[in-house]
Design an enzyme around this catalytic site. Structure first.
Site, short mmCIF file in Angstrom:
data_model
loop_
_atom_site.label_atom_id
_atom_site.label_comp_id
_atom_site.label_asym_id
_atom_site.label_seq_id
_atom_site.Cartn_x
_atom_site.Cartn_y
_atom_site.Cartn_z
N SER A 1 2.69 -1.37 10.57
CA SER A 1 4.14 -1.33 10.80
C SER A 1 4.81 -2.68 10.58
O SER A 1 5.71 -3.07 11.34
CB SER A 1 4.44 -0.81 12.21
OG SER A 1 3.88 0.48 12.35
N GLU B 1 -5.98 -4.31 10.83
CA GLU B 1 -4.97 -3.26 11.02
C GLU B 1 -5.36 -2.40 12.21
O GLU B 1 -6.12 -1.43 12.07
CB GLU B 1 -4.90 -2.35 9.78
CG GLU B 1 -4.44 -3.04 8.52
CD GLU B 1 -3.82 -2.04 7.55
OE1 GLU B 1 -2.67 -2.24 7.15
OE2 GLU B 1 -4.48 -1.04 7.21
N GLY C 1 2.67 -0.86 4.40
CA GLY C 1 2.70 0.52 3.95
C GLY C 1 4.13 0.99 3.79
O GLY C 1 4.79 0.75 2.78
N GLY C 2 4.67 1.65 4.82
CA GLY C 2 5.98 2.29 4.77
C GLY C 2 7.08 1.41 4.20
O GLY C 2 7.87 1.87 3.35
N ASN D 1 0.86 -1.18 0.00
CA ASN D 1 0.00 0.00 0.00
C ASN D 1 0.90 1.24 0.00
O ASN D 1 1.41 1.64 1.03
CB ASN D 1 -0.91 -0.01 1.24
CG ASN D 1 -1.76 1.23 1.33
OD1 ASN D 1 -1.88 1.99 0.37
ND2 ASN D 1 -2.36 1.45 2.50
N TRP D 2 1.06 1.81 -1.19
CA TRP D 2 1.97 2.95 -1.30
C TRP D 2 1.37 4.24 -0.76
O TRP D 2 2.06 5.26 -0.66
CB TRP D 2 2.34 3.17 -2.78
CG TRP D 2 3.21 2.12 -3.37
CD1 TRP D 2 3.77 1.04 -2.73
CD2 TRP D 2 3.66 2.04 -4.73
NE1 TRP D 2 4.51 0.30 -3.61
CE2 TRP D 2 4.47 0.89 -4.85
CE3 TRP D 2 3.45 2.82 -5.87
CZ2 TRP D 2 5.07 0.52 -6.05
CZ3 TRP D 2 4.04 2.46 -7.07
CH2 TRP D 2 4.85 1.31 -7.15
N LYS D 3 0.07 4.23 -0.46
CA LYS D 3 -0.62 5.46 -0.01
C LYS D 3 -0.36 6.58 -1.03
O LYS D 3 -0.28 6.28 -2.21
CB LYS D 3 -0.18 5.82 1.42
CG LYS D 3 -0.34 4.61 2.35
CD LYS D 3 -0.19 4.93 3.79
CE LYS D 3 -0.33 3.64 4.61
NZ LYS D 3 -0.29 3.88 6.04
N HIS E 1 -9.77 1.60 4.35
CA HIS E 1 -8.53 1.83 5.11
C HIS E 1 -8.81 2.84 6.22
O HIS E 1 -9.58 3.79 6.02
CB HIS E 1 -7.42 2.33 4.18
CG HIS E 1 -6.09 2.30 4.84
ND1 HIS E 1 -5.69 3.28 5.74
CD2 HIS E 1 -5.07 1.41 4.77
CE1 HIS E 1 -4.48 2.98 6.18
NE2 HIS E 1 -4.08 1.86 5.61
P1 PGA Z 1 2.38 0.84 7.67
O1 PGA Z 1 1.00 1.02 6.91
O2 PGA Z 1 2.96 -0.49 7.22
O3 PGA Z 1 3.22 2.01 7.24
O4 PGA Z 1 2.07 0.85 9.13
C1 PGA Z 1 0.10 -0.04 6.79
C2 PGA Z 1 -1.21 0.47 6.27
O5 PGA Z 1 -1.61 1.58 6.65
O6 PGA Z 1 -1.87 -0.21 5.47
#
Ligand code: PGA
Length: 248
Positions: free
Chosen positions: A208, A161, A229-230, A8-10, A86
Site C-alpha cells: 500500500s 512486503e 502495486g495499486g 507491479n501491475w499484477k 510474491h
Molecule cells: P499494493 O501492492 O501497493 O497494491 O499494496 C504491492 C504488492 O503487492 O506488490
C-alpha cells in the site's frame, strides 16, 4: 540519493492499449515496470528510460512445461528484472520456498535481477513470528544461487512486503499501513540475515505504498526504494511518486 520504484501491475490492465498508456506515464530513470507477460513486448517498445520487469519466471530453462516462461525467454524480450515469490503466488497458488529458491537461481544464472518478496501474514505477526518467517524465507530464497562473486551478478532486490499491509488502499480496509519504524527494524534484521549469505542485496518496501506515504518509507535507513502495486496503475499519482523517488 535517488531511489527506485518497481511498478507491479499484477493482472492489470486488460488491454495492450491501456498497457502502453500506463508504461508511458511510468517511463523514468529508476523505474522498473512489471506488466503481465502478454504486454512485455508492447511495453518494451514504449519505455526509453525505465527498465522492463516480469512478474514471475519458471525454474527450468526449456521443455514441456505448459504455460511456464523461462528466464532465457524473458531475457530475449529485454527483461532486466523479475518479481519472485510474491505473497499472492505463495498464498493463493501454493508457491513454496523451494520453488522460489530455484527461480532465484535461474534468474541469476541468466543475468536477470531477482526482486524477491518476503513478508509475514497478520496471524504470524500477532504470534510474534515475523522475524522467524522472514528469516526462513530469505535463507531459503538464496539457498540455490549459482557460484560466482556478487560483483559478477545482476543487482539483487529484496522486497519486504508484510502480507497484511498489501492492497489496504481500499475504502474500509481492515489493516492500517505498516509503520516506517517497523520497516526500518525489519530491514536492519534482514541485513543481519544476508550478512551470512553470499549476496549484497538492496532492500525495498512494499504494501500500500502511495503518494502520501512513499516519502516516509523511502526515508527508512537501508531502504533503496519501493514496490508499488495499486498506485502504479494510477498514472497521475505514480508520476508524482516518481518525482518523489528521484529527489529522495
Ligand atoms: P499494493 O501492492 O501497493 O497494491 O499494496 C504491492 C504488492 O503487492 O506488490
Amino acid at each position: 540519493m535517488k531511489k527506485i520504484l518497481i511498478a507491479n501491475w499484477k493482472m492489470h490492465p486488460t488491454t495492450e492499449v491501456e498497457a502502453r498508456k500506463l508504461a508511458k506515464a511510468a517511463d523514468a530513470e529508476g523505474v522498473i515496470v512489471c506488466p503481465p507477460f502478454p504486454f512485455l513486448s508492447a511495453v518494451a517498445k514504449v519505455i526509453r528510460k525505465a527498465q522492463l520487469g516480469a512478474q514471475d519466471v519458471f525454474w527450468e530453462s526449456e521443455g514441456a512445461f505448459t504455460g511456464e516462461v523461462s528466464a532465457g525467454e524473458l531475457k530475449s524480450l529485454k527483461v532486466a528484472a523479475v518479481i519472485i515469490g510474491h505473497s499472492e503466488r505463495r498464498m493463493h497458488l501454493g508457491e513454496t520456498d523451494e520453488q522460489i529458491a530455484k527461480k532465484v537461481g535461474m534468474a541469476l544464472a541468466d543475468g536477470i535481477t531477482p526482486i524477491v518478496c518476503v513478508g509475514e501474514t497478520a496471524g504470524e505477526r500477532d504470534q510474534g513470528l515475523t522475524n522467524e518467517v522472514v528469516g526462513r524465507q530469505l535463507r531459503a530464497a538464496f539457498s540455490q544461487i549459482p557460484a560466482g562473486a556478487d560483483t559478477e551478478r545482476p543487482p539483487i532486490y529484496i522486497a519486504y512486503e508484510p502480507i497484511w499491509a498489501i492492497s489496504t488502499n481500499k475504502v474500509g480496509a481492515a489493516a492500517p499501513d505498516e509503520s516506517p519504524e517497523d520497516v526500518a527494524r525489519m530491514v536492519d534484521y534482514m541485513q543481519g540475515i544476508v550478512r551470512g549469505l553470499p549476496i549484497e542485496p538492496m532492500f525495498l518496501y512494499g504494501g500500500s505504498v502511495r503518494e502520501d506515504n512513499l516519502r516516509s518509507f523511502l526515508a527508512c535507513p537501508g531502504v533503496s526504494g519501493a514496490l508499488v502495486g495499486g498506485a502504479s496503475l494510477k498514472p497521475a499519482e505514480f508520476k508524482k511518486m516518481i518525482a518523489q523517488a528521484a529527489g529522495a
